[in-house]
Design an enzyme around this catalytic site. Structure first.
Site, PDB file in Angstrom:
ATOM      1  NE  ARG A  15      -2.385  -2.323   3.133  1.00 45.16           N
ATOM      2  CZ  ARG A  15      -2.816  -2.678   4.327  1.00 45.16           C
ATOM      3  NH1 ARG A  15      -3.614  -1.892   5.014  1.00 45.16           N
ATOM      4  NH2 ARG A  15      -2.439  -3.826   4.853  1.00 45.16           N
ATOM      5  N   GLY A  16       2.142   1.117   0.283  1.00 47.66           N
ATOM      6  CA  GLY A  16       2.995   2.270   0.558  1.00 47.66           C
ATOM      7  C   GLY A  16       3.142   3.284  -0.563  1.00 47.66           C
TER       8      GLY A  16
ATOM      9  CD  GLU B 287       8.215  -0.838  -3.131  1.00 49.46           C
ATOM     10  OE1 GLU B 287       7.047  -0.434  -2.977  1.00 49.46           O
ATOM     11  OE2 GLU B 287       8.650  -1.894  -2.647  1.00 49.46           O
ATOM     12  CG  ASP B 288       6.834   2.017   0.020  1.00 47.01           C
ATOM     13  OD1 ASP B 288       7.452   1.084  -0.542  1.00 47.01           O
ATOM     14  OD2 ASP B 288       6.213   1.861   1.088  1.00 47.01           O
TER      15      ASP B 288
ATOM     16  CG  ASP C 141      14.659  -2.192   3.936  1.00 46.95           C
ATOM     17  OD1 ASP C 141      15.567  -1.441   4.307  1.00 46.95           O
ATOM     18  OD2 ASP C 141      14.176  -3.069   4.668  1.00 46.95           O
TER      19      ASP C 141
ATOM     20  CG  PHE D 275      10.962   1.894  10.549  1.00 49.00           C
ATOM     21  CD1 PHE D 275      11.066   0.685   9.877  1.00 49.00           C
ATOM     22  CD2 PHE D 275       9.700   2.433  10.749  1.00 49.00           C
ATOM     23  CE1 PHE D 275       9.937   0.017   9.423  1.00 49.00           C
ATOM     24  CE2 PHE D 275       8.565   1.773  10.303  1.00 49.00           C
ATOM     25  CZ  PHE D 275       8.676   0.564   9.634  1.00 49.00           C
TER      26      PHE D 275
ATOM     27  NE  ARG E 161      -0.767   2.350   5.136  1.00 47.81           N
ATOM     28  CZ  ARG E 161       0.123   1.474   4.677  1.00 47.81           C
ATOM     29  NH1 ARG E 161       1.060   1.877   3.847  1.00 47.81           N
ATOM     30  NH2 ARG E 161       0.088   0.220   5.052  1.00 47.81           N
TER      31      ARG E 161
HETATM   32  P1  IMP Z   1      12.321  -4.875   0.823  1.00 43.92           P
HETATM   33  O1  IMP Z   1      11.714  -6.109   0.236  1.00 43.92           O
HETATM   34  O2  IMP Z   1      13.179  -5.215   2.026  1.00 43.92           O
HETATM   35  O3  IMP Z   1      13.063  -4.022  -0.165  1.00 43.92           O
HETATM   36  O4  IMP Z   1      11.147  -4.068   1.474  1.00 43.92           O
HETATM   37  C1  IMP Z   1      10.403  -3.133   0.841  1.00 43.92           C
HETATM   38  C2  IMP Z   1       9.154  -2.831   1.613  1.00 43.92           C
HETATM   39  O5  IMP Z   1       9.387  -2.842   3.027  1.00 43.92           O
HETATM   40  C3  IMP Z   1       8.687  -1.429   1.306  1.00 43.92           C
HETATM   41  O6  IMP Z   1       7.813  -1.432   0.210  1.00 43.92           O
HETATM   42  C4  IMP Z   1       7.972  -1.042   2.579  1.00 43.92           C
HETATM   43  O7  IMP Z   1       6.640  -1.531   2.549  1.00 43.92           O
HETATM   44  C5  IMP Z   1       8.720  -1.792   3.656  1.00 43.92           C
HETATM   45  N1  IMP Z   1       9.697  -0.894   4.301  1.00 43.92           N
HETATM   46  C6  IMP Z   1      11.036  -0.867   4.123  1.00 43.92           C
HETATM   47  N2  IMP Z   1      11.614   0.090   4.870  1.00 43.92           N
HETATM   48  C7  IMP Z   1      10.602   0.693   5.544  1.00 43.92           C
HETATM   49  C8  IMP Z   1      10.555   1.799   6.471  1.00 43.92           C
HETATM   50  O8  IMP Z   1      11.560   2.434   6.831  1.00 43.92           O
HETATM   51  N3  IMP Z   1       9.318   2.144   6.920  1.00 43.92           N
HETATM   52  C9  IMP Z   1       8.179   1.468   6.549  1.00 43.92           C
HETATM   53  N4  IMP Z   1       8.179   0.461   5.678  1.00 43.92           N
HETATM   54  C10 IMP Z   1       9.385   0.058   5.183  1.00 43.92           C
END
Ligand code: IMP
Length: 179
Positions: free
Chosen positions: A44-45, A101-102, A105, A154, A167
């Site tokens: 949803r981000g 994508e938001d 990470d 975070f 959000r």
């Molecule tokens: P990845 O698969 O580890 O790259 O994670 C990506 C997803 O993790 C993002 O789309 C977010 O939904 C969530 N995410 C990663 N870092 C944060 C953060 O700092 N705050 C909130 N959600 C996060």
């Protein structure tokens, strides 16, 4: 119940708006203006980011679709196993696609989604992420466009949540625990 925390502003709403204008100049130059663009938001981000992006792309036909992958749930830890919770409504074969994508990470979520969408043979497939935390990367993945690189903090706001809250903040802030 989440731990008590405060939010410190990291990126202002004004800085986000200015960066989106720059990103869209590059996006417009990459995709032909006379071909329809399918903009795919990762739920949803990305919902706030995609809303601002598509309005900067008003010089062309844009379709909006969404895909949802499992992510943090209610925790602050990323999951290495990515599952698709909601797939696209439309077909993307032979089409121009921009995935929105938001945050990138560890990179697992976006690399999984891109791999899946590539298998459907789009004409062009590009990705834009508002935020990138390069120091957290576990898979070799980089979005074609990134709004801001940030440290290993975070963050919340502008569509991004902590345990489904924050959000609706207009800026990006970092979570600082106070206990
Ligand atoms: P990845 O698969 O580890 O790259 O994670 C990506 C997803 O993790 C993002 O789309 C977010 O939904 C969530 N995410 C990663 N870092 C944060 C953060 O700092 N705050 C909130 N959600 C996060």
């Amino acid at each position: 119940m989440s731990r008590p925390y405060v939010i410190d502003e990291l990126i202002s709403a004004k800085a986000i708006a200015a960066r989106i204008e720059e990103l869209c100049r590059e996006i417009r130059a990459t995709f032909p203006a006379d071909e329809r663009l399918v903009v795919v938001g990762l739920l949803r981000g990305s919902f706030v980011f995609i809303a601002d992006l598509v309005r900067e792309l008003s010089d062309r036909d844009v379709e909006v679709d969404f895909i949802e992958a499992s992510s943090y749930g209610n925790s602050m830890e990323s999951s290495r196993e990515v599952r698709i919770l909601k797939d696209l409504r439309g077909e993307i074969e032979g089409r121009n696609v921009l995935v929105v994508e938001d945050i990138v990470d560890t990179g697992y979520t976006l690399s999984h989604v891109i791999h899946l969408l590539e298998s459907r043979h789009p004409k062009r497939l590009k990705t834009v992420a508002l935020l990138d935390k390069p120091s957290r990367r576990e898979v070799d993945f980089k979005a074609d466009w990134t709004g801001f690189e940030i440290p290993d903090e975070f963050v919340v706001g502008y569509g991004i949540d902590y345990a489904q809250c924050n959000r609706n903040l207009p800026c990006i802030g970092k979570v600082r625990f106070t206990d």
